[in-house]
Design an enzyme around this catalytic site. Structure first.
Site, PDB file in Angstrom:
ATOM      1  N   HIS A 119       0.877  -1.177   0.000  1.00 51.31           N
ATOM      2  CA  HIS A 119       0.000   0.000   0.000  1.00 51.31           C
ATOM      3  C   HIS A 119       0.914   1.227   0.000  1.00 51.31           C
ATOM      4  O   HIS A 119       2.029   1.169   0.534  1.00 51.31           O
ATOM      5  CB  HIS A 119      -0.835  -0.050   1.287  1.00 51.31           C
ATOM      6  CG  HIS A 119      -1.887   0.999   1.417  1.00 51.31           C
ATOM      7  ND1 HIS A 119      -1.612   2.281   1.820  1.00 51.31           N
ATOM      8  CD2 HIS A 119      -3.224   0.954   1.211  1.00 51.31           C
ATOM      9  CE1 HIS A 119      -2.737   2.973   1.859  1.00 51.31           C
ATOM     10  NE2 HIS A 119      -3.731   2.194   1.494  1.00 51.31           N
ATOM     11  N   ASP A 196       3.120  -4.834   7.913  1.00 47.38           N
ATOM     12  CA  ASP A 196       1.934  -3.985   7.816  1.00 47.38           C
ATOM     13  C   ASP A 196       0.723  -4.912   7.932  1.00 47.38           C
ATOM     14  O   ASP A 196       0.351  -5.598   6.981  1.00 47.38           O
ATOM     15  CB  ASP A 196       1.960  -3.253   6.462  1.00 47.38           C
ATOM     16  CG  ASP A 196       0.678  -2.478   6.213  1.00 47.38           C
ATOM     17  OD1 ASP A 196      -0.226  -2.511   7.073  1.00 47.38           O
ATOM     18  OD2 ASP A 196       0.574  -1.840   5.146  1.00 47.38           O
ATOM     19  N   GLN A 199      -4.471  -5.174   6.773  1.00 47.16           N
ATOM     20  CA  GLN A 199      -5.528  -6.016   6.203  1.00 47.16           C
ATOM     21  C   GLN A 199      -5.701  -7.329   6.953  1.00 47.16           C
ATOM     22  O   GLN A 199      -6.663  -8.056   6.705  1.00 47.16           O
ATOM     23  CB  GLN A 199      -5.236  -6.315   4.728  1.00 47.16           C
ATOM     24  CG  GLN A 199      -5.410  -5.117   3.824  1.00 47.16           C
ATOM     25  CD  GLN A 199      -6.828  -4.549   3.859  1.00 47.16           C
ATOM     26  OE1 GLN A 199      -7.796  -5.239   4.176  1.00 47.16           O
ATOM     27  NE2 GLN A 199      -6.945  -3.273   3.559  1.00 47.16           N
ATOM     28  N   LYS A 222     -10.142  -0.745  10.745  1.00 47.73           N
ATOM     29  CA  LYS A 222     -10.218  -1.954   9.915  1.00 47.73           C
ATOM     30  C   LYS A 222     -10.490  -3.203  10.751  1.00 47.73           C
ATOM     31  O   LYS A 222     -10.603  -4.300  10.211  1.00 47.73           O
ATOM     32  CB  LYS A 222      -8.921  -2.134   9.124  1.00 47.73           C
ATOM     33  CG  LYS A 222      -8.730  -1.045   8.058  1.00 47.73           C
ATOM     34  CD  LYS A 222      -7.817  -1.503   6.971  1.00 47.73           C
ATOM     35  CE  LYS A 222      -7.116  -0.355   6.280  1.00 47.73           C
ATOM     36  NZ  LYS A 222      -7.910   0.218   5.194  1.00 47.73           N
ATOM     37  N   CYS A 362      -4.676   2.694  -3.684  1.00 47.54           N
ATOM     38  CA  CYS A 362      -3.409   3.142  -3.068  1.00 47.54           C
ATOM     39  C   CYS A 362      -2.326   2.088  -3.228  1.00 47.54           C
ATOM     40  O   CYS A 362      -1.530   1.847  -2.299  1.00 47.54           O
ATOM     41  CB  CYS A 362      -3.600   3.486  -1.592  1.00 47.54           C
ATOM     42  SG  CYS A 362      -4.832   4.738  -1.292  1.00 47.54           S
TER      43      CYS A 362
HETATM   44  N1  PMP Z   1      -1.675  -0.756   4.634  1.00 46.42           N
HETATM   45  C1  PMP Z   1      -2.620  -1.451   4.010  1.00 46.42           C
HETATM   46  C2  PMP Z   1      -2.300  -2.822   3.483  1.00 46.42           C
HETATM   47  C3  PMP Z   1      -3.902  -0.925   3.872  1.00 46.42           C
HETATM   48  O1  PMP Z   1      -4.851  -1.616   3.240  1.00 46.42           O
HETATM   49  C4  PMP Z   1      -4.178   0.368   4.403  1.00 46.42           C
HETATM   50  C5  PMP Z   1      -5.549   0.994   4.258  1.00 46.42           C
HETATM   51  N2  PMP Z   1      -6.164   0.799   3.038  1.00 46.42           N
HETATM   52  C6  PMP Z   1      -3.146   1.048   5.041  1.00 46.42           C
HETATM   53  C7  PMP Z   1      -1.912   0.460   5.145  1.00 46.42           C
HETATM   54  C8  PMP Z   1      -3.347   2.409   5.605  1.00 46.42           C
HETATM   55  O2  PMP Z   1      -4.297   2.411   6.618  1.00 46.42           O
HETATM   56  P1  PMP Z   1      -4.906   3.775   7.177  1.00 46.42           P
HETATM   57  O3  PMP Z   1      -5.463   4.508   6.000  1.00 46.42           O
HETATM   58  O4  PMP Z   1      -5.941   3.332   8.148  1.00 46.42           O
HETATM   59  O5  PMP Z   1      -3.787   4.509   7.829  1.00 46.42           O
END
Ligand code: PMP
Length: 404
Positions: A119, A196, A199, A222, A362
């Protein structure tokens, strides 16, 4: 849906109030569980005060609740101690914290290894660090299915790798990372591992010690908790060796004009008023999650994911991204329909009460590697059922009728 799981939907206030809604965007934000919402309201109603500052009874009650929230997160992650848990504003802030604070301990020529599947939150901060310090940034490629290709891991690490920062599970393909292989290779060259978990957390409690990782990042929104709060887990000796990222109240030992000393972790990394009620809400969500039968939930999520993949495979001109087998992925399914833009697809689906996300998610480097600019994503959580999947497949039949 399994008998024990049928009532789950009613435990989520938004879903309970919108029986017609097919919510298939939990990878973006999972719905908040009633326990989390109630905990936030209870805190704001009965114990609202700043933390780690006041000496009156109300402030002490807030301190206690905030401490307990940290303990709950430590249990959810099986951390060795609550002090290894830093509250942040979300996974993005947690990842940036490592890139800034751990990043400040790196030198030009040190290597950080990330992957094509990251991401942007775990991609851009490392590019910024490269710009600032001259570190080398290397990339683990992906296979045609979007899985991390670990065939050349030792060469990619070289002997100067100091950190491997990868996603536990792709937010586009749902592909799980082989964390054990990465940790084993990293240990051989003395590199640290940042996972990270954004997910992964909505699919069950995690065990950072069994995973063997040094840092772990995730967001509250999440995993059925409030927005505006996230977590960074860090091994205590690593946090202790890191300089702070943000300066301000709460993170200091002593401030004079000449010099400032730092508080011990986790406070060193929590400058300013933390997201108190949100952390308490998150802890309530995690407490609830820790009561669930995750083997049963995984079977349920996989069954729905399999049903969806089967249905999608029957649609002409539809290309499924990621591993074809439901068992190799979290229940996140992205696809591309030749000639149709995901935003148009999502609009038609929305008119049928189907909430899905279309775009680059993203993850532009991953989409480029998979040969698409954008895609449509359905993400399944524990409160989804077969009716949601059937509605989506019917909706896609309508998409083809109206848009092609
Ligand atoms: N890493 C991953 C794999 C994600 O899917 C996301 C959110 N889509 C993030 C980081 C970032 O999370 P946040 O927008 O809650 O900071």
């Amino acid at each position: 849906m399994n008998a024990d799981l049928t009532s789950l939907r009613s435990e989520f206030p938004l879903l309970a109030a919108a029986p017609q809604l097919h919510y298939l965007d939990s990878a973006a934000t999972a719905q908040i569980h009633r326990a989390a919402l109630d905990a936030v309201v209870r805190h704001e109603t009965n114990r609202r005060a700043n933390v780690m500052r006041g000496t009156y009874a109300l402030a002490e009650a807030a301190d206690l609740a905030f401490d307990q929230a940290r303990q709950t997160v430590a249990r959810f992650l099986n951390a060795a101690a609550p002090d290894e848990i830093v509250f942040t504003s979300g996974a993005t802030a947690s990842l940036n914290l490592v890139a800034q604070a751990f990043g400040n301990t790196l030198r030009a020529g040190d290597r950080v290894l990330i992957s094509v599947a990251e991401h942007h939150s775990n991609f851009v901060p490392w590019q910024m660090l490269r710009e600032r310090t001259g570190i080398e940034l290397a990339l683990i490629p992906v296979t045609a299915d979007g899985e991390l290709d670990l065939a050349h891991l030792p060469e990619l690490m070289g002997s100067n790798c100091r950190l491997v920062a990868v996603t536990q599970c792709s937010n586009v393909t749902g592909a799980w990372t082989d964390v054990a292989a990465i940790v084993t290779a990293a240990r051989k060259v003395g590199a640290r591992v940042l996972l990270d978990g954004a997910q992964a957390v909505q699919h069950g409690p995690q065990d950072v010690r069994a995973l063997g990782v040094d840092f772990y990042a995730f967001s509250g929104h999440k995993c059925f908790g409030s927005g505006g709060v996230g977590v960074l887990y860090g091994r205590s000796e690593l946090l202790a060796a890191m300089p702070p990222f943000l300066g301000g109240g709460g993170m200091i030992g002593e401030v004079t004009f000449a010099d400032t000393t730092w508080a011990a972790p986790p406070q060193r990394f929590e400058a300013g008023t933390p997201p108190i009620a949100q952390a308490i809400g998150l802890a309530a969500a995690l407490d609830w999650m820790m009561t669930l039968d995750w083997a049963q939930i995984h079977a349920h999520e996989q069954q729905l994911c399999g049903l969806l993949i089967e249905g999608l495979q029957r649609i002409p001109q539809l290309r499924l991204l990621g591993p074809a087998a439901a068992a190799s992925r979290a229940p996140i399914v992205s696809f591309d329909i030749e000639g149709l833009h995901p935003h148009d697809i999502c609009q038609v689906l929305d008119s049928r009460n189907l909430a899905l996300r279309g775009g680059h998610h993203c993850a532009q480097p991953l989409l480029a590697a998979l040969g698409v600019e954008a895609c449509t994503r359905a993400s399944i959580a524990l409160y989804n059922d077969e009716a949601d999947i059937r509605a989506l497949l019917d909706g896609l039949a309508e998409v083809r009728r109206t848009l092609t």
